[in-house]
Enzyme design. Sequence first.
Site: not given
Ligand code: DLZ
Length: 171
Positions: A136, A122, A97, A89-90, A66-67
């Site tokens: 990946r 991206f 979320h 990586c999310v 997110f940052e």
């Molecule tokens: C909170 C969170 C969660 C649950 N999962 C991930 C993720 O899979 N990958 C990732 O890069 N960041 C995750 N975060 C953290 C958020 O990106 C962010 O750092 C927090 O919500 C604070 O703003």
Amino acid sequence: MASALSNLSEYNEGNVPSAEKMSFGIVVAEWNRHITHALLDGCVSTLIHHGASEDNIRVVQVPGSFELTAGAAALGAELRLDAIICLGCVIKGETNHDEYINHAVASGLTQLGIQTGKPHVFGLLTVLNELQALDRAGGKHGNKGVEAAVTAIRMVAIRHTLRNDVRKIGF
Ligand code: DLZ
């Protein structure tokens, strides 16, 4: 699905311009570090392979994906860089979320690219599970960090070409 078939990071080296005179910022998320640092390794080694100097690559770590946008904006404000590459990586969990983060990063980087006129790449894995991420990040589907590096080099070169064309035409 296309990704089921091949290593998506294979590319024609002849199509990649020299990165010798280019400067890059890389913003990398610490969440899922074992994945994001594999992306980082692929990204940095590809930039260097194509001629970039280590001195012209600045890496900044941010807490999570997110940052990435805020990190990219801060880096771009401090340093004159040709392109910024964001790596993260999310992994999908029990809630939505992942969708909020992924959309926020996609839209944030798009806006930064338009506002600054500089490429913001991206390089975010938006995966359903860890195996998809590993595939990946140096696994059977290649390394998205490599692809992000190639995209950055090509976009910087496109910008240089356009600028030169405009000068020649005399606008
Ligand atoms: C909170 C969170 C969660 C649950 N999962 C991930 C993720 O899979 N990958 C990732 O890069 N960041 C995750 N975060 C953290 C958020 O990106 C962010 O750092 C927090 O919500 C604070 O703003």
